[in-house]
Design an enzyme around this catalytic site. Sequence first.
Site, mmCIF file in Angstrom:
data_model
loop_
_atom_site.group_PDB
_atom_site.id
_atom_site.type_symbol
_atom_site.label_atom_id
_atom_site.label_comp_id
_atom_site.label_asym_id
_atom_site.label_seq_id
_atom_site.Cartn_x
_atom_site.Cartn_y
_atom_site.Cartn_z
ATOM 1 N N LYS A 159 -11.288 -11.140 -8.329
ATOM 2 C CA LYS A 159 -12.032 -11.473 -7.114
ATOM 3 C C LYS A 159 -13.226 -10.524 -6.949
ATOM 4 O O LYS A 159 -13.143 -9.358 -7.342
ATOM 5 C CB LYS A 159 -11.073 -11.301 -5.926
ATOM 6 N N LYS A 205 0.827 -1.217 0.000
ATOM 7 C CA LYS A 205 0.000 0.000 0.000
ATOM 8 C C LYS A 205 0.856 1.259 0.000
ATOM 9 O O LYS A 205 0.544 2.226 -0.696
ATOM 10 C CB LYS A 205 -0.946 0.007 1.213
ATOM 11 N N LYS A 245 -16.347 -4.765 -4.350
ATOM 12 C CA LYS A 245 -17.235 -3.626 -4.617
ATOM 13 C C LYS A 245 -16.584 -2.600 -5.523
ATOM 14 O O LYS A 245 -17.217 -2.033 -6.403
ATOM 15 C CB LYS A 245 -17.607 -2.966 -3.296
#
Length: 328
Positions: free
Chosen positions: A194, A112, A197
């Site tokens: 995968k 990240k 949202k």
Amino acid sequence: MSRIFSGIQPSGELHIGNYLGAVQNWVRLQEGREATYFCVVDLHALTGNYEVADLRRRRHEMAVSLLAAGLDPERCTLFFQSAVPQHTELAWIFNTVTPLGELERQTQYKDKSSRQESVITGLLTYPVLQAADILLYHATRVPVGEDQVQHLELSREISRRWNARFAPDMPFFPEPQPLLTPVRRLMGLDGQAKMSKSLGNTIGLLESREQIWEKLRPAMTDPARVRRTDPGNPEVCNIYSLHKAFSAPETQVMVADNCRGAKWGCIECKKVLAESMEEVLVPIRRRAAEITATPSYVTDVMEDGAQHARTTAQETMHQVYERMGLTD
Ligand code: SF4
């Protein structure tokens, strides 16, 4: 008897990937344990970009989804992380025994932070707060996905370090072990990635029959099955994965046979899937409707859960402070 802790991000309404991959298992785990704590980790969510009103809505929707999915406040402790201030208290304590190098080595942090120009401290200390989440309740088992196993290793390391310094004779904190249950990795409806949202390839747990069909109808199937007369391979078809999650075993056998033998078209196959999904999802939607019919229900349940969690958390912090010389 094991004590279980697990957390979930306040990402709004659950989608069927979250449900099948984690929450369905939580519903099973709340039976027959010493204690089960399930937490909507809204403090962890602050490490990502968010809009204030949006976070408020997503917290609430997640709580509704979890209750509708079958978490029972009589059997488990369900609460918002931010309602129990001892999570951040213990995280600070753990910050004082956690080497910086251990945090910098965490794969998720490296991943990240490499995508950000200015990296916030919360991203680095995220797994320290996770250790506090778990150890505050002396949880011995943590249902996690494989991507969280490294963080859990760090929780054990933090537990060992704190025990070695402040409870050398009799370890105070346990070393929590992962509970790696068979996780169903659902691909999204695009069959490419995968279910997520952010990729817009999900089916919401509370979506209506019509909304679900609108998504299922064009969903990706075995790409080799171009014409109805082409035999298919169910093992490479995401619709078949959904059958395995929702349909009865005899239906799964029938689906695979019809697919391999080109005995039906993909739309017929999807119609059977839609019926199977209804059997699982109708009771969940019904519970959600009951829950939302009483506006104060979710607030009351989450506050009761937090109250129960705070009682245990306060006792843990009292013991921690005593062992660390922070009481008279
Ligand atoms: S018949 Fe069903 S399992 Fe076979 S490719 Fe079509 S949708 Fe997939």
